[in-house]
Write a protein that holds these residues in place. Structure first.
Motif, mmCIF file in Angstrom:
data_model
loop_
_atom_site.group_PDB
_atom_site.id
_atom_site.type_symbol
_atom_site.label_atom_id
_atom_site.label_comp_id
_atom_site.label_asym_id
_atom_site.label_seq_id
_atom_site.Cartn_x
_atom_site.Cartn_y
_atom_site.Cartn_z
ATOM 1 N N LYS B 87 0.934 -1.281 0.019
ATOM 2 C CA LYS B 87 -0.013 -0.003 -0.007
ATOM 3 C C LYS B 87 0.912 1.211 0.071
ATOM 4 O O LYS B 87 1.725 1.331 0.724
ATOM 5 C CB LYS B 87 -0.846 0.192 1.306
ATOM 6 N N ASN B 118 -7.347 12.129 -0.906
ATOM 7 C CA ASN B 118 -7.619 11.116 0.031
ATOM 8 C C ASN B 118 -6.573 10.158 0.400
ATOM 9 O O ASN B 118 -5.825 9.614 -0.376
ATOM 10 C CB ASN B 118 -8.956 10.136 -0.540
ATOM 11 N N ASP B 120 -5.240 7.046 2.138
ATOM 12 C CA ASP B 120 -6.072 5.849 2.566
ATOM 13 C C ASP B 120 -4.918 4.811 3.066
ATOM 14 O O ASP B 120 -5.384 3.504 3.280
ATOM 15 C CB ASP B 120 -6.796 5.218 1.569
ATOM 16 N N VAL B 121 -3.759 5.242 3.185
ATOM 17 C CA VAL B 121 -2.738 4.312 3.785
ATOM 18 C C VAL B 121 -2.084 4.746 4.899
ATOM 19 O O VAL B 121 -2.025 5.776 5.143
ATOM 20 C CB VAL B 121 -1.808 3.748 2.593
ATOM 21 N N ASP B 122 -1.182 3.868 5.658
ATOM 22 C CA ASP B 122 -0.354 4.586 6.916
ATOM 23 C C ASP B 122 0.735 4.754 6.405
ATOM 24 O O ASP B 122 1.828 4.634 7.201
ATOM 25 C CB ASP B 122 -0.524 3.297 7.755
ATOM 26 N N GLN B 384 -5.082 9.332 8.274
ATOM 27 C CA GLN B 384 -5.984 8.949 7.230
ATOM 28 C C GLN B 384 -7.202 9.653 6.993
ATOM 29 O O GLN B 384 -7.695 9.933 7.956
ATOM 30 C CB GLN B 384 -6.228 7.433 7.082
ATOM 31 N N GLY B 385 -7.663 9.854 5.573
ATOM 32 C CA GLY B 385 -9.093 10.355 5.436
ATOM 33 C C GLY B 385 -8.936 11.413 4.347
ATOM 34 O O GLY B 385 -7.862 11.542 3.663
ATOM 35 N N ASP B 386 -10.161 12.242 4.223
ATOM 36 C CA ASP B 386 -10.264 12.949 3.176
ATOM 37 C C ASP B 386 -9.648 14.665 3.612
ATOM 38 O O ASP B 386 -10.023 14.890 4.684
ATOM 39 C CB ASP B 386 -11.662 13.244 2.571
#
Lengths: 319, 650, 367
Positions: B87, B118, B120-122, B384-386
């Motif tokens: 990822k 966005n 979406d991964v760490d 994480q997030g938008d």
């Protein structure tokens, strides 16, 4: 009655290629007595060399002996194991003088090595004994024994052919097969080699099978002559039968194409057409397409007729 | 004799050639190597066509410039790796010329554009920035003077955790010589990034403070302590997270400790120094008022430190700072009174007191401004997030609304992946270079092979046919050439070229030079074979017959020798195509660069950076080299089998 | 017919002539293109600096102005000495100067380099003698190439007869495919892939082989331990070399044996009733030995060249890495030195192999 040395019956050797099965030797019968010589003649590609290789079981891949038997001194050699055959028959029983003397010798060993290794392998000679023997053999074929240390490339073509003959005689085998021993040699050397063969034959009493496309060479040495055509024997008989009274139209054609020095003057003839493709031979008599006497029945396999004692011909003309 | 309509002899001839090629093609196609080769060849040619049509022509000169790839992440894997479980944050390169909103209100023109990203991964993206192309606007004031209006750029980030902060707020600077209406490209960087604002928001949002039990009774220290905390966070974000990617982080663990015991030795040394001073001053039994004041103050200072030392485990920040400040103040008093001649303090003792005071003061400064005593540890993690990023470009002070304003706003997040083949150093898009490398490789391969085979065939035929002195000369030349190793010569001439060739066409000249040397060294073997073929053909009866019939040399060469040599030469040609390609690549890897976007250049970059661990950097170019080479090897094998049927393996 | 001695002498002369000729040509190119300026400048600078250093060490109180003057005089002196200017201070034209270069190359007077990257390959301290650097580094390349080549030849000689007898079978086709694939793959790329897999992914071998230099330099302190240490470094380059060159070797040897197996004398040997193993040994392998050696000779240039690039990829501190560092540091002096030594070593290796060839093949001895 002299004893039978070699008897070939119904021998078939086929090559399995991608383009189909090539029937190089397709049902050949003949026999040879001790001390007798046989000449096998025919155009190139008629299967005479394959016949020779079949007798010493060295048919090159993808060829195979598929049927028939070869009896040598009363034993069917096709039944022997490879190792038995190698130990007992090869060179000890049947040796061979190869065609194309140029390549028959290993270029990186001396001729002495190559002759003596035969004695070392088959007779358990020491290296020294073997070399002595090799010198004798060289002398026998008319080469200065001091040449044992020579490499093949240091010899002329004729000398190489003599070495090849010396090699063939190393173990004094009862049968020597000479496959075109004089091709690629000039005429004078050719005559010398033929004289040597004749001399050795008479002195040592060995049997020789001489394979050649040249009927006049065969005439010099052979007691019996077989004419091969398309993988089969067209005519077989004593020399006088074949040369003086040829029966098969092919034999007649072959003899007609040889010029003569003596006798009546006549035109040379030739045989029209080309030898058959052995992967797809014509049905029946294989010579029929080129034969001026061909008729309807030649489409069937011709019978083998004994015209006179010991003179066989495979032709419908005499049925 | 009438010629049938529509067929002149010339087209007939070409038709004949095509017809004679067809069975050869069929024959090649029938063999497995031939089939593979033709499929590969079609693939390579297709790639070349695509490359030439879609990639801009200036790519060949600009591909190594870092600005060309500015918006790409550096050494990033291809994006499809994420479907294999690796990822990585996405890369976003969004540009718009038509902002969401353009308003003219109260003499100000405001263009606003919102972007979304966005995470979406760490993992963190490599960078985030805004790139604007904004014009310099001007108007004439009532005096007829031209007034220049420069825009202000404001970038506000809304994070998924609710933090909203102004990441950048800058006024674009146009150089004096920039004319009205012309565009300026501005890229936000970390220098102008408003890290303080982000830190503030995070401190508030996550309620990060130094616990009261550490600060202690004196609340007035709270601000100094939180300043230390801020500085710590700042340096962490600047050094570890390279400033701008901090947009995407959130505090993970926060801890503040008081490193009390670590102070023991420092404090003890102060105590010893001061006690010694005290003892020295007491020993000379001077008893004046001033001396008593000095002694008392000095004693106070020692006491302050002693008290602190005795309860150091329980001491708070306030204890440390206040006790030490008291000690320093007492010391100040002592020094002040020691100036009084009445005190009769010897000069050296005074100096020692002043030294001690300086040291103490320095130490107080240290513990109030650094992490010497207050030791905050703050770690961060990706959030994480938008994310919503709003860009405002504001021209204020415009009297009227301008008719048309051309601008472009770009939002770039350099994620952890790029494109279909990833990027190399400087953000070079590997896929583009792979694509562009194909026509270059085929071209240099073919040019070298054709030239070398042509020379070889001509030299061979001339040598074999005419014999004599020409033959001798050609043979000796080949002999000498075959004795000289090709690589070191290539290297030395290559490095001469590196120095001697300059200017626009440098790359072209260097590559041409490589080809020329390669050609010089590669025709010899073929010439010898062709010579042998010519010699044997010359002796053939039909050639002798032709000569006897009065055919000219040219005719014999072109009618009898050339066609027979040609098939063999074709195989030789095909086999030689990879030579030039592999030589170019090999020399590049060895450090002899030419500057064209070839597969070898990519591998040379990997060598220069010693990054063989980056598989997407080394595998694609090497694979292309190998496949191209394999194509021609297989094709050569197929043609060779047609030319020499003996080679056929069933 | 000339004897073996004459043949060897003639080959030696031709090789020597080729060597001198190429040195002359390269010297002409170097002088003609102005590339020599760097070489000479480096030489003069190096010599002048050395003398000034010696002067400073001798009397520490020497003044700067004196040194400036001394430097000027020395520069003129050395420019004269290296044949750049004549007694009257006039520039000597390139077509005269080049013979100087030729002379220095042929006497292996390769000068000094002041490039740190180049000296680091040994490693030693710059400035260092180019000849000494190359002399230290060259054996490291020769080891890899020779050991690799020997392993390849032995494996190929063991495997090829088995494959040749199975002409047309699956194994045979696999060998052909293997050969085609590995001829197509550049060896140095294979090296990169091997470092990626065995160095980085699996962590079995060092990812940079530079470290072997120190082990080799103190090899005789503890030969056994150092040998094992060297093995750790040398395995990867040799494996790559063997895997890469085995394909073409098997293919070439197989074709050669196929030709030999079909020769009349092999049939004769069979007819003579010789055992199979005698035939393989005396009639097939022994006869192939000369062509095998021809192959070695012909492959020498490409395997040396391939190994140079591969070494640089591995950072193996041999000729390849020296080349890489000299090229990237634009060190003309070392590049020229490497050229002279490389060509010389190549020609000597070739000469030795050709003598071997004459010993092995009786046909050449009298030709």
């Amino acid at each position: 009655m002299s004893e039978k040395l070699l008897e070939v019956r119904g021998l078939k050797t086929y090559f399995y290629t991608l383009k189909g099965v090539v029937k190089a030797v397709d049902g050949v019968d003949f026999e040879l007595n001790k001390g007798e010589s046989l000449g096998i003649a025919g155009e190139s590609g008629c299967g005479k060399s394959t016949l020779a290789f079949s007798i010493i079981r060295l048919v090159p891949a993808p060829g195979r002996i598929v049927d028939g038997q070869i009896s040598f001194m009363g034993k069917n050699v096709l039944d022997l194991s490879e190792e038995d055959f190698r130990r007992n028959v090869r060179w000890k029983g049947i040796s061979m003088i190869f065609q194309g003397a140029m390549n028959a010798l290993n270029p990186v060993y001396t001729i002495g090595d190559q002759i003596s290794e035969i004695m070392i392998i088959h007779r358990n000679y020491t290296k020294k004994e073997a070399l002595e023997e090799a010198k004798k053999l060289l002398e026998m074929v008319g080469i200065d024994p001091r040449r044992v240390k020579s490499y093949p490339h240091e010899l002329s073509g004729g000398m190489k052919q003599r070495v090849v003959i010396a090699m063939a005689l190393a173990l004094r085998p009862p049968l020597v097969i000479a496959d075109e021993p004089t091709t690629a040699l000039d005429v004078v050397v050719q005559a010398q080699i033929m004289n040597l063969l004749k001399k050795l034959k008479n002195e040592l009493g060995i049997s020789i099978i001489l394979i050649s496309h040249d009927l006049s060479l065969i005439a010099e040495i052979a007691d019996k002559v077989a004419i091969m055509y398309g993988g089969k024997i067209a005519e077989l008989g004593l020399s006088e039968h074949i040369y003086l009274n040829p029966k098969h139209p092919y034999t007649q054609g072959l003899l007609g194409s040889i010029p003569r020095l003596k006798g009546e003057i006549r035109d040379l003839t030739w045989i029209p057409g080309v030898p058959p493709d052995l992967s797809n031979p014509p049905p029946g008599c294989r010579f029929a397409p080129r034969c001026k006497y061909a008729s309807e029945k030649c489409n069937r396999e011709p019978p083998v007729i004994e015209i006179e004692r010991g003179h066989y011909v495979a032709c419908w003309l005499y049925a | 004799m009438s010629v049938p309509p529509g067929s002149n002899p010339k087209t007939q001839k070409s038709i004949k050639i095509v017809q004679s090629l067809k069975p050869i093609f069929g024959e090649i196609w029938r063999m497995t190597p031939g089939k593979v080769a033709i499929v590969l060849l079609v693939f390579l040619i297709a790639m070349s066509i695509v490359a030439v049509t879609i990639i801009p022509a200036d790519f060949i000169t600009k591909w190594e410039s870092p600005t060309y790839w500015e918006d790409n992440p550096v050494v990033a894997p291809p994006c499809w790796v994420s479907s294999f479980g690796y990822k990585v944050p996405a890369t976003l390169q969004a540009y718009t010329s038509e902002p969401n909103q353009v308003l003219f209100e109260g003499n100000a023109l405001t263009a606003e554009q919102a972007f979304n990203y966005n995470l979406d991964v760490d993992k963190l993206p490599q960078d985030i920035y805004i790139k604007v192309n904004a014009p310099l606007l001007c108007y004439k004031n009532q005096y007829g003077e031209e007034v220049r209006v420069t825009p202000e750029l404001r970038v506000v980030v809304e994070r998924p955790d609710g933090i909203v902060f102004e990441a950048w707020h800058v006024t674009l600077r146009y150089a004096e010589n920039i004319t009205c209406g012309s565009l300026l490209t501005y890229k936000t960087g970390k220098e102008s990034f408003n890290l303080a604002s982000l830190i503030n928001e995070m401190l508030t949002k996550y309620n990060i403070t130094v616990p009261e039990d550490i600060i202690g009774y004196n609340k007035s220290h709270t601000s100094t302590v939180s300043a230390i905390l801020r500085t710590t966070i700042r340096s962490e974000l600047e050094n570890r997270y390279l400033t701008t990617p901090s947009v995407f982080v959130t505090p993970d663990r926060v801890s503040v400790t008081l490193r009390s015991t670590e102070q023991n030795s420092t404090l003890s040394s102060f105590k010893i120094t001061l006690s010694e001073l005290l003892a020295a001053l007491k020993s000379d039994n001077v008893d004046t008022f001033s001396r008593r004041v000095v002694l008392e103050n000095l004693n106070n200072a020692v006491n302050n430190i002693t008290v602190l030392l005795s309860s150091i485990q329980l001491a708070t920040y306030s204890d440390f700072v206040d006790d030490l400040t008291n000690a320093r103040n007492s010391l100040d008093q002592a020094i002040k009174w020691s100036m009084d001649p009445d005190a009769r303090v010897p000069g050296d003792l005074r100096t020692r007191m002043q030294d001690a005071r300086e040291k103490l003061n320095k130490y107080i400064e240290t513990i109030t401004s650094t992490t010497e005593l207050i030791y905050p540890v703050v770690t961060f993690k990706p959030l994480q997030g938008d994310y919503k990023v709003t860009v405002n470009l504001v021209y204020s002070g415009l009297p009227t609304k301008p008719e048309q304003v051309n601008m472009r706003i770009g939002f770039i997040v350099k994620g952890g992946c790029y494109g279909i083949l990833g990027t190399a150093a400087k953000g070079i898009d590997i896929a583009s270079v792979i694509l562009y490398g194909t026509p270059i490789a085929l071209l240099i391969g073919l040019v070298a092979a054709v030239a070398s085979v042509m020379i070889g065939v001509v030299a061979g035929i001339v040598s074999g046919y005419y014999g004599g002195l020409v033959d001798e000369a050609i043979q000796r030349t080949v002999d000498i050439l075959s004795n000289i190793p090709f690589l070191p010569l290539m290297i030395i001439i290559g490095s001469i070229a590196q120095k001697s060739f300059t200017g626009e066409a440098r790359s072209l000249y260097i590559i041409l030079l490589y080809l020329v040397i390669l050609i010089i060294f590669s025709w010899g073997g073929l010439a010898i074979t062709v010579r042998a073929m010519t010699l044997s053909i010359k002796e053939e009866p039909y050639v002798e017959a032709a000569r006897a019939l009065g055919a000219s040399n040219t005719r014999i060469i072109f009618r009898h020798i050339f066609p027979q040599v040609m098939m063999y030469a074709t195989a030789a040609l095909v086999f030689r195509v990879p030579d030039a390609i592999l030589t170019e690549a090999g020399l590049s890897v060895l450090g002899l660069r030419h500057g064209w976007p070839t597969w070898g250049s990519l591998l040379a970059d990997a060598r220069a950076e010693y990054r063989y661990d980056i598989w997407w950097w080394i595998i694609p170019p090497g694979l292309m080299l190998s496949l191209t080479s394999l194509t021609f090897v297989l094709l050569g094998l197929a043609i060779e089998r047609i030319v020499e049927p003996r080679l056929r393996t069933l | 017919m000339p004897g073996a001695g004459t043949v060897i002498a003639r080959r030696g002369l031709i090789l020597l002539f080729s060597f001198i000729l190429i040195i002359v040509i390269i010297s002409a190119i170097i002088e003609g293109s102005g590339y020599s300026k760097d070489i000479y400048d480096a030489l003069v600078r190096e010599s002048v600096n050395a003398e000034i250093m010696a002067l400073r060490r001798g009397n520490p109180n020497v003044t700067d102005s004196f040194i400036r003057e001394y430097r000027e005089n020395l520069t003129i002196y050395y420019r004269k000495m290296y044949g750049l200017i004549d007694e009257q201070g006039r520039e000597i034209p390139p077509y005269v100067r080049m013979w100087n270069l030729v002379k220095r190359a042929l006497t292996l007077d390769l000068g000094k380099t002041d490039k740190v990257e180049v000296a680091n390959v040994v490693p030693t301290i710059a400035p260092a003698s180019v000849f000494e650097i190359i002399a230290t580094v060259l054996p490291r390349t020769i080891i890899v190439v020779t050991v690799g080549e020997l392993i390849v030849v032995i494996i190929a000689l063991l495997l090829a007869p088995r494959i040749a007898y199975r002409h047309g079978t699956l194994v045979d086709r696999l060998v052909v495919a293997y050969a085609a694939i590995f001829t197509a793959i550049p060896i140095w790329w294979l090296a990169m892939i091997f470092i990626q897999i065995f160095g980085y992914q699996l962590g079995l071998f060092p990812t940079s082989l530079r470290g072997v230099a120190t082990v080799l330099n103190k090899f005789w302190d503890n030969p056994l331990l150092n040998f094992i240490e060297v093995l750790k470094y040398i395995t990867l380059p040799i494996t790559v070399f063997v895997i890469w060159s085995l394909g073409s070797w098997l293919y070439g040897l197989r074709a050669m044996l196929l030709r030999v197996v079909r020769e009349d004398y092999v049939t004769v040997a069979k007819a003579k009733g010789l055992p199979e193993k005698d035939i393989t040994r005396k009639y097939v392998l022994r006869v192939s030995l000369a062509p095998v050696l021809t192959n070695v000779i012909l492959a020498l240039a490409s395997s040396l060249g391939g190994m140079i690039i591969t070494e640089s990829v591995f950072d193996w501190p041999g000729m390849g890495t020296l080349y890489y560092n000299a090229i990237t540091a634009a060190d003309s002096q070392t590049i020229m030195g490497l050229f002279v030594v490389y060509v010389g070593v190549y020609l000597i290796a070739r000469f030795i192999l050709e003598i071997l060839y004459i010993i092995i093949d009786p046909r050449v001895r009298v030709k």
